[in-house]
Design a protein around this motif. Structure first.
Motif, PDB file in Angstrom:
ATOM      1  N   PRO A 273       0.848  -1.213   0.000  1.00 32.56           N
ATOM      2  CA  PRO A 273       0.000   0.000   0.000  1.00 32.56           C
ATOM      3  C   PRO A 273       0.870   1.244   0.000  1.00 32.56           C
ATOM      4  O   PRO A 273       2.022   1.210   0.450  1.00 32.56           O
ATOM      5  CB  PRO A 273      -0.798  -0.131   1.300  1.00 32.56           C
ATOM      6  CG  PRO A 273       0.010  -1.024   2.169  1.00 32.56           C
ATOM      7  CD  PRO A 273       0.740  -1.965   1.261  1.00 32.56           C
ATOM      8  N   ALA A 274       0.334   2.337  -0.500  1.00 31.10           N
ATOM      9  CA  ALA A 274       1.078   3.597  -0.540  1.00 31.10           C
ATOM     10  C   ALA A 274       1.522   3.992   0.860  1.00 31.10           C
ATOM     11  O   ALA A 274       0.747   3.939   1.810  1.00 31.10           O
ATOM     12  CB  ALA A 274       0.216   4.690  -1.152  1.00 31.10           C
ATOM     13  N   GLY A 275       2.783   4.363   0.996  1.00 36.52           N
ATOM     14  CA  GLY A 275       3.299   4.818   2.276  1.00 36.52           C
ATOM     15  C   GLY A 275       3.758   3.716   3.206  1.00 36.52           C
ATOM     16  O   GLY A 275       4.203   4.001   4.330  1.00 36.52           O
ATOM     17  N   ALA A 276       3.685   2.457   2.768  1.00 38.68           N
ATOM     18  CA  ALA A 276       4.136   1.352   3.622  1.00 38.68           C
ATOM     19  C   ALA A 276       5.626   1.510   3.921  1.00 38.68           C
ATOM     20  O   ALA A 276       6.426   1.796   3.036  1.00 38.68           O
ATOM     21  CB  ALA A 276       3.870   0.011   2.937  1.00 38.68           C
ATOM     22  N   GLY A 277       5.996   1.346   5.179  1.00 34.29           N
ATOM     23  CA  GLY A 277       7.390   1.481   5.588  1.00 34.29           C
ATOM     24  C   GLY A 277       7.776   2.882   6.004  1.00 34.29           C
ATOM     25  O   GLY A 277       8.866   3.101   6.524  1.00 34.29           O
ATOM     26  N   GLU A 278       6.864   3.866   5.794  1.00 32.53           N
ATOM     27  CA  GLU A 278       7.161   5.256   6.124  1.00 32.53           C
ATOM     28  C   GLU A 278       6.620   5.658   7.487  1.00 32.53           C
ATOM     29  O   GLU A 278       6.798   6.804   7.909  1.00 32.53           O
ATOM     30  CB  GLU A 278       6.592   6.187   5.047  1.00 32.53           C
ATOM     31  CG  GLU A 278       7.240   6.038   3.687  1.00 32.53           C
ATOM     32  CD  GLU A 278       8.737   6.313   3.729  1.00 32.53           C
ATOM     33  OE1 GLU A 278       9.135   7.352   4.280  1.00 32.53           O
ATOM     34  OE2 GLU A 278       9.508   5.473   3.227  1.00 32.53           O
ATOM     35  N   CYS A 279       5.953   4.724   8.174  1.00 26.54           N
ATOM     36  CA  CYS A 279       5.427   5.033   9.500  1.00 26.54           C
ATOM     37  C   CYS A 279       6.557   5.028  10.528  1.00 26.54           C
ATOM     38  O   CYS A 279       7.660   4.520  10.271  1.00 26.54           O
ATOM     39  CB  CYS A 279       4.354   4.029   9.892  1.00 26.54           C
ATOM     40  SG  CYS A 279       2.883   4.096   8.834  1.00 26.54           S
ATOM     41  N   ALA A 280       6.282   5.575  11.702  1.00 24.08           N
ATOM     42  CA  ALA A 280       7.309   5.726  12.726  1.00 24.08           C
ATOM     43  C   ALA A 280       7.840   4.379  13.223  1.00 24.08           C
ATOM     44  O   ALA A 280       9.053   4.214  13.408  1.00 24.08           O
ATOM     45  CB  ALA A 280       6.748   6.539  13.900  1.00 24.08           C
ATOM     46  N   ALA A 281       6.960   3.399  13.451  1.00 21.38           N
ATOM     47  CA  ALA A 281       7.376   2.141  14.064  1.00 21.38           C
ATOM     48  C   ALA A 281       8.452   1.409  13.273  1.00 21.38           C
ATOM     49  O   ALA A 281       9.501   1.045  13.826  1.00 21.38           O
ATOM     50  CB  ALA A 281       6.153   1.254  14.289  1.00 21.38           C
ATOM     51  N   PRO A 282       8.270   1.126  11.975  1.00 24.71           N
ATOM     52  CA  PRO A 282       9.335   0.439  11.237  1.00 24.71           C
ATOM     53  C   PRO A 282      10.619   1.254  11.140  1.00 24.71           C
ATOM     54  O   PRO A 282      11.720   0.685  11.151  1.00 24.71           O
ATOM     55  CB  PRO A 282       8.723   0.177   9.859  1.00 24.71           C
ATOM     56  CG  PRO A 282       7.514   1.011   9.763  1.00 24.71           C
ATOM     57  CD  PRO A 282       7.053   1.258  11.155  1.00 24.71           C
ATOM     58  N   LYS A 283      10.518   2.581  11.051  1.00 18.89           N
ATOM     59  CA  LYS A 283      11.719   3.422  11.025  1.00 18.89           C
ATOM     60  C   LYS A 283      12.523   3.226  12.309  1.00 18.89           C
ATOM     61  O   LYS A 283      13.755   3.070  12.286  1.00 18.89           O
ATOM     62  CB  LYS A 283      11.333   4.895  10.899  1.00 18.89           C
ATOM     63  CG  LYS A 283      10.876   5.355   9.533  1.00 18.89           C
ATOM     64  CD  LYS A 283      10.610   6.863   9.598  1.00 18.89           C
ATOM     65  CE  LYS A 283      10.096   7.428   8.300  1.00 18.89           C
ATOM     66  NZ  LYS A 283       9.861   8.885   8.397  1.00 18.89           N
ATOM     67  N   LEU A 284      11.837   3.280  13.456  1.00 19.38           N
ATOM     68  CA  LEU A 284      12.497   3.165  14.758  1.00 19.38           C
ATOM     69  C   LEU A 284      13.170   1.809  14.927  1.00 19.38           C
ATOM     70  O   LEU A 284      14.336   1.720  15.335  1.00 19.38           O
ATOM     71  CB  LEU A 284      11.474   3.387  15.869  1.00 19.38           C
ATOM     72  CG  LEU A 284      10.933   4.814  16.026  1.00 19.38           C
ATOM     73  CD1 LEU A 284       9.690   4.821  16.904  1.00 19.38           C
ATOM     74  CD2 LEU A 284      12.008   5.740  16.608  1.00 19.38           C
ATOM     75  N   LEU A 285      12.456   0.755  14.634  1.00 20.50           N
ATOM     76  CA  LEU A 285      12.996  -0.590  14.832  1.00 20.50           C
ATOM     77  C   LEU A 285      14.156  -0.863  13.880  1.00 20.50           C
ATOM     78  O   LEU A 285      15.160  -1.466  14.266  1.00 20.50           O
ATOM     79  CB  LEU A 285      11.882  -1.627  14.647  1.00 20.50           C
ATOM     80  CG  LEU A 285      10.836  -1.648  15.769  1.00 20.50           C
ATOM     81  CD1 LEU A 285       9.588  -2.406  15.336  1.00 20.50           C
ATOM     82  CD2 LEU A 285      11.421  -2.277  17.032  1.00 20.50           C
TER      83      LEU A 285
END
Length: 557
Positions: A273-285
C-alpha cells in the motif's frame, strides 16, 4: 542534513522505574512509563524547537497547509546497558525526510545519485518526448483535419441518404399521379426513368462513401505517424516505470534483530500500500537493529490538529496502523522479540454470562456484556451467536437479528426461527424500531441536545476504525440529549437513526460531532475499565402478537 544524537539519554530521572518484562505489542497497548517519559520529552522539543517550520494547526497565526503528524518513540538499551530513546515521525515532516534528532527513513530513494533519481531522469525524458509530440503543430493539425473531415463526411452522407428517401417519395407521387393518364407503353417508360433516377442516387451514395473512406484513411495515416510513436514511447515508459517499481520494492528492505533483511516487495507480494514502511514504528525498529540497540518499549502519539476525516487527538497515544505496519512488523521485524500478549487472540467473553431479560416461544432479548462479540470473529468463535446456538440447538434461522459492537453492552434481540427473524429484521430495515443508548462522555458539552449527520466508511488502512467521508461514506445520523453532568463528564442519551459500525463512538469523538469521546473508547479516545456505552432501551412490535414491546436494561455506570 546530519542527524545529531539519535540515541538520546533521558532528561528525566528514571532510576526508580522498572523495565517492562516484554516488548510492546504495537497494535494495542497502554504505554509503559518509560515510553510516556520519552514521548513527553519529544513533545517538549516539538513545543520549543526552531529547527523546522511545519504547521500542525496548533497556532492560529501560522500559515500554510495544516498537517497533523504521528510521532513515535522507541526506548532502547545499548550494548553498555544504558537506556535511551529514539524519535521518529511518519511520512515527511516539513516536506523533508531528514531532520536532526529523528531516525532517517528505512530507504531514501531521493539521495544524491540514487538509482531512483537516475531512472526518474529517464522517465522524465520520456515524458518530455511524449509531451513534445502531443503538442507538435503538424500532429495537432492532422488531428483537427481528421476530426473536421469525419464531421463533414457524416453530414454529407446523411444528406444524401435523406435525399434518397425524399426522392423516392417524389417518384412515388409522380407515378401515382400520372399512371391513370398514361398508356401502358408510356407507363413502362416512366417506370424505367424513375428506376434509373433511383439507381443514380444509390450510385452517388456509394461513390461518396468510397471517397470519404479513402479520404479519412489518408488522414488517419497522417495521424498514425505521430500516435504510433507516442504509443511506443508510452509503452516503453510503462515498462521502465514497472522495472523501477520492482527495483524499489526489492531495495526497500527492513532488518530484524537477527540482522535478516526482508524487502517490502517480499512482504507485500510486490503490491505494498502507498506509504508502507514510512510510518514511525518500522523506522524506529530498523534503526535500532542497524545500530545494535535492544528495543525495550515503544509508543506513538498524534501531534497537531486532527484530519477532517478521522479522529486524532493532540498528544494522545495510538497503535500502529494495521494495513501498512502489521505485515512489516509481525511477519518480519518483531520476529524473536518477546512481546506483550496479543489481546485480539484472547477471548474477551471468557467467564462472562449472557443475561436473558425477556423470552417467549419465538424470540428473546438479552443483555450483552461489554467486550463480548455479537458474532464469531476471525480468531475467536465465542460470541452471542455461539452461546445462543448452543443454548437453543433446535432454533432455525440466523438467530442474531442485529448486532452491537464488541465493546458496547446492552439489549440485543434474538430470533428462534426464520419467520421471527425476518419480521424483526424488517422493522430494523424500515427503522420502525426505537432504540436508546446511554453513554458517559469524557468532558463537557456546550449544548444540551442536538442532531449529528456525519457519513461513515471504514478506514481501509486501519480497520476497524471508521472515517467521516462525504464522498464514499454511508449516511449516519444520531440524535442526542444530555442527562447529567458530573465530575467533569457528561452522561447523554443517544438515539441512532441509522446503525453504522462505531457510529455513536465516532459521532461523539469527531470534531464535527460532539468532539468529546466516550469514556473508555480505546479507538477514538482513552482506554479505561470499559467502553461506557450501553444499549439500554428498545421498542418494537412483537412478530406474532403485534403487541408493542418495550424493554429497558439500565447501564451499570
Amino acid at each position: 542534513m546530519q542527524n545529531l544524537a539519535l540515541f538520546q539519554s533521558f532528561q528525566t530521572d528514571i532510576s526508580g522505574i522498572s523495565l517492562p518484562e516484554k516488548f510492546t505489542f504495537p497494535f494495542y497497548y497502554q504505554p509503559h512509563e518509560l515510553s510516556k517519559i520519552a514521548a513527553s520529552e519529544l513533545q517538549m522539543y516539538l513545543d520549543t524547537q526552531t529547527d523546522f517550520e511545519h504547521n500542525f494547526g496548533l497556532n492560529d497565526t501560522q500559515t500554510g497547509l495544516v498537517i497533523g503528524k504521528m510521532f513515535g518513540v522507541l526506548v532502547c538499551q545499548n550494548n553498555k546497558g544504558e537506556l535511551g530513546y529514539l524519535w521518529a515521525f511518519s511520512g515527511k515532516l516539513a516536506n523533508e525526510n531528514h531532520h536532526n534528532y529523528f531516525v532517517p527513513t528505512v530507504f531514501d530513494m531521493l539521495t544524491e545519485n540514487s538509482f531512483f533519481l537516475q531512472e526518474e531522469k529517464l522517465l522524465n525524458e520520456y515524458n518530455r518526448k511524449i509531451e513534445s509530440l502531443e503538442k507538435d503543430g503538424q500532429y495537432l493539425n492532422a488531428l483537427e483535419n481528421l476530426k473536421n473531415s469525419k464531421i463533414q463526411a457524416e453530414s454529407e452522407l446523411q444528406q444524401q441518404k435523406t435525399r434518397i428517401k425524399e426522392q423516392k417519395i417524389l417518384r412515388d407521387e409522380k407515378r401515382n399521379s400520372l399512371a391513370p393518364t398514361l398508356s401502358e407503353e408510356e407507363l413502362q417508360h416512366l417506370n424505367f426513368e424513375l428506376s434509373e433516377d433511383s439507381k443514380q442516387e444509390s450510385i452517388l451514395l456509394k461513390k461518396m462513401t468510397k471517397y470519404w473512406k479513402l479520404t479519412l484513411q489518408s488522414l488517419e495515416e497522417k495521424v498514425l505517424v505521430f500516435t504510433s510513436e507516442i504509443n511506443q514511447l508510452k509503452e516503453e515508459r510503462k515498462a521502465k516505470s514497472s522495472q523501477l517499481q520492482q527495483k524499489l520494492f526489492a531495495e526497500y528492505s527492513f532488518l530484524n534483530q537477527f540482522k535478516e533483511k526482508k524487502s517490502i516487495g517480499e512482504i507485500f507480494n510486490d503490491n505494498p500500500p502507498a506509504g508502507a514502511g514510512e510510518c514511525a514504528a518500522p523506522k524506529l525498529l530498523h534503526y535500532a537493529f542497524q545500530h545494535e540497540l535492544k528495543p525495550i518499549c515503544m509508543a506513538e502519539f498524534w501531534w497537531g490538529q486532527s484530519p477532517k476525516s478521522e479522529v486524532r487527538q493532540h498528544k494522545h497515544f495510538y497503535p500502529a496502523c494495521k494495513s501498512k505496519c502489521e505485515p512489516i512488523l509481525m511477519e518480519h521485524m518483531l520476529l524473536g522479540l518477546e512481546m506483550d500478549e496479543n489481546p485480539f487472540k484472547v477471548n474477551p467473553a471468557e467467564g462472562k454470562d449472557i443475561e436473558v431479560v425477556y423470552e417467549d416461544d419465538v424470540m428473546l432479548a438479552i443483555n450483552k456484556p461489554a467486550e463480548f462479540l455479537s458474532v464469531p470473529g476471525k480468531t475467536i468463535s465465542d460470541s452471542v451467536y455461539a452461546r445462543m446456538a448452543e443454548k437453543y440447538p433446535d432454533a432455525t434461522g440466523p438467530l442474531i437479528v442485529h448486532r452491537l459492537d464488541m465493546s458496547t453492552s446492552g439489549i440485543m434481540l434474538i430470533a428462534k426461527n426464520e419467520e421471527t427473524y425476518i419480521k424483526l429484521q424488517s422493522q430494523f430495515i424500515n427503522r420502525t424500531i426505537k432504540k436508546r443508548y446511554v453513554a458517559l462522555l469524557d468532558g463537557l458539552l456546550e449544548k444540551t441536545h442536538g442532531y449529528i449527520d456525519l457519513p461513515l466508511r471504514v478506514d481501509l488502512d486501519d480497520r476497524p476504525r471508521q472515517l467521516v467521508c462525504y464522498e464514499y461514506g454511508k449516511p449516519a445520523q444520531t440524535k442526542w440529549k444530555t442527562i447529567e453532568v458530573k465530575n467533569g463528564k457528561t452522561k447523554v442519551y443517544f438515539y441512532p437513526i441509522t446503525g453504522r459500525t462505531h457510529q455513536l463512538r465516532v459521532h461523539a469523538s469527531h470534531s464535527l460531532g460532539l468532539h468529546t469521546p466516550i469514556v473508555g473508547d480505546d479507538l477514538y479516545g482513552d482506554k479505561a475499565d470499559r467502553l461506557h456505552l450501553h444499549a439500554e432501551y428498545i421498542q418494537f412490535e412483537h412478530p406474532i402478537s403485534k403487541e408493542v414491546m418495550e424493554i429497558l436494561v439500565e447501564a451499570e455506570f
